[in-house]
Design an enzyme around this catalytic site. Structure first.
Site: not given
Length: 438
Positions: A362, A383, A64, A70
């Protein structure tokens, strides 16, 4: 009664600090390398092994970069893993820029609606100020991403690639936020002067300008594209002239985002209750943000069940707590700040939420879990920070960190209890924009 800090007290504090020679040793280490490095616990790595008893077949990760997307990345990662599993194409990726574009337009529309609905309230009221504070921002929730997918579909990443302004949203977010706040003053004035005929024309003009700004910064989304890829067996596939919604309904027809529920663990709120965040909804008339608040064990069991069925899990967390970006470790014992400072900084989850210490900062994706005879050893986390973070983009999370810093998981309703499924259908208790869950 207000207390004044005296020079005598300060002198006493200094004497107490210097009375222990060990304080100087610790101070030198902290001042040279920073408090996190000075308190880093090397022993954590012996327990976070990166071996998992249940693990999805994944490979590359997304990035990102310098943006707050996110929540979109995590949602599209769940979808791409579903696509990859079904069509044997685990490295297939969807365009984040495509959904980002439509979020800017839709979010501007609902912002104007909220401004008009609160025009009778003072500009410095808590509600109006909260709407203004959200103007132009990137942050979001699962249901916001689900609404975008449901209304606009999805496209492959090559059909609308990332641009400078999606990789780094700072400049565009500032410009868009400034415009929205300026527009808010105009709309409030028209509303308070009962000029309803002018409101609609002005609102349409403002939305056209937002569209122009977004098209300049991001590029216009494709209306049609050709699906072209090679699967994991190197077999070539081509499907021409698809619209984004045709692609979604044809290739991901078995994924109904309406069947998913956000389980949240917020001990500062009443359990077994469905909460809404209407101030954060991004599309008028689409999915509402809904959070079913339950004890933590239900987030755990539902997540594991979904992983064992081969499906990734979107989860919201406070990633900035007890995290090392380089190694990808997430552990409550990673930084021994209590030992470093000689004070107790511990707070339970409810108190962290009440005081603003705890927050969902997040969203990431669960893609594995390690169990040993019912005991959870660790979790595998995908992630969206690129391959240079963690182990090629993957993080490893202790179960203690999961319990302390995970606040939301998105799971299919079939993993809920019968009572929870009933609660998830409503009614909804709406929360203000300044609530700890917002």
């Amino acid at each position: 009664m207000a207390y004044e800090l005296t020079l005598q007290e300060l002198e006493q504090f200094s004497k107490e600090f210097n009375a222990n020679p060990q304080n100087q040793v610790v101070a030198r280490a902290a001042q040279k390398s920073g408090v996190l490095a000075a308190s880093y616990n090397e022993r954590v790595q012996s327990k976070l092994t990166r071996v998992f008893s249940t693990e999805l077949d994944t490979d590359n990760v997304t990035n990102q970069k310098h943006s707050g997307r996110c929540w979109e990345f995590a949602t599209l990662n769940v979808l791409r893993h579903a696509f990859g599993k079904k069509y044997k194409a685990k490295n297939f990726t969807f365009s984040q820029a495509y959904n980002f574009f439509w979020d800017k337009i839709e979010r501007a529309n609902i912002f104007y609606n909220n401004i008009l609905a609160t025009a009778d309230k003072p500009l410095d009221s808590h509600e109006v100020k909260s709407h203004l504070d959200f103007a132009g921002g990137d942050g979001g929730q699962f249901h916001m991403a689900a609404s975008l997918v449901e209304k606009y579909g999805v496209v492959p990443s090559y059909a609308m690639p990332e641009s400078f302004n999606t990789n780094d949203t700072t400049g565009f977010a500032t410009a868009l936020g400034d415009k929205l706040k300026k527009d808010a003053l105009v709309l409030r004035k028209l509303k308070n002067e009962n000029k309803d005929d002018e409101i609609e024309k002005t609102r349409e003009k403002f939305l056209s300008e937002v569209y122009r700004m977004t098209a300049i910064a991001v590029g216009e989304p494709p209306k049609r594209f050709d699906l072209e890829y090679r699967d994991d067996d190197k077999k070539y596939h081509l499907d021409k002239n698809l619209t984004p919604l045709e692609f979604l309904h044809k290739y991901l027809s078995d994924v109904d985002l309406n069947d998913y529920v956000v389980l949240t663990n917020a001990p500062d709120h009443e359990y077994n209750k469905l909460y809404g965040l209407p101030g954060e909804d991004n599309i008028q008339g689409a999915y509402r943000i809904k959070l079913l608040n339950v004890p933590m064990e239900y987030l755990t069991t539902a997540s594991i069940a979904q992983l064992k069925d081969g499906e990734a899990v979107w989860f919201g967390n406070d990633v900035l707590r007890q995290m090392d970006r380089k190694t990808g470790y997430l552990s409550t014992n990673l930084y021994k700040l209590n030992d470093l400072f000689g004070v107790n900084l511990d707070m339970d989850k409810a108190d962290r939420l009440r005081t603003g210490v705890g927050e969902v900062s997040h969203a990431m994706t669960l893609v594995g879990v390690d169990e040993d005879q019912g005991d959870i050893r660790q979790w595998k986390v995908e992630n969206s920070w690129g391959e240079k973070s963690g182990s090629k983009g993957y993080f490893v999370m202790s179960n203690e960190w999961f319990n302390d810093y995970v606040y939301e998981v998105v799971v299919h309703k079939k993993y809920l209890t019968e009572e929870q499924r009933k609660i998830a259908e409503g009614p909804i208790t709406d929360l203000p924009l300044w609530d700890s869950l917002a």
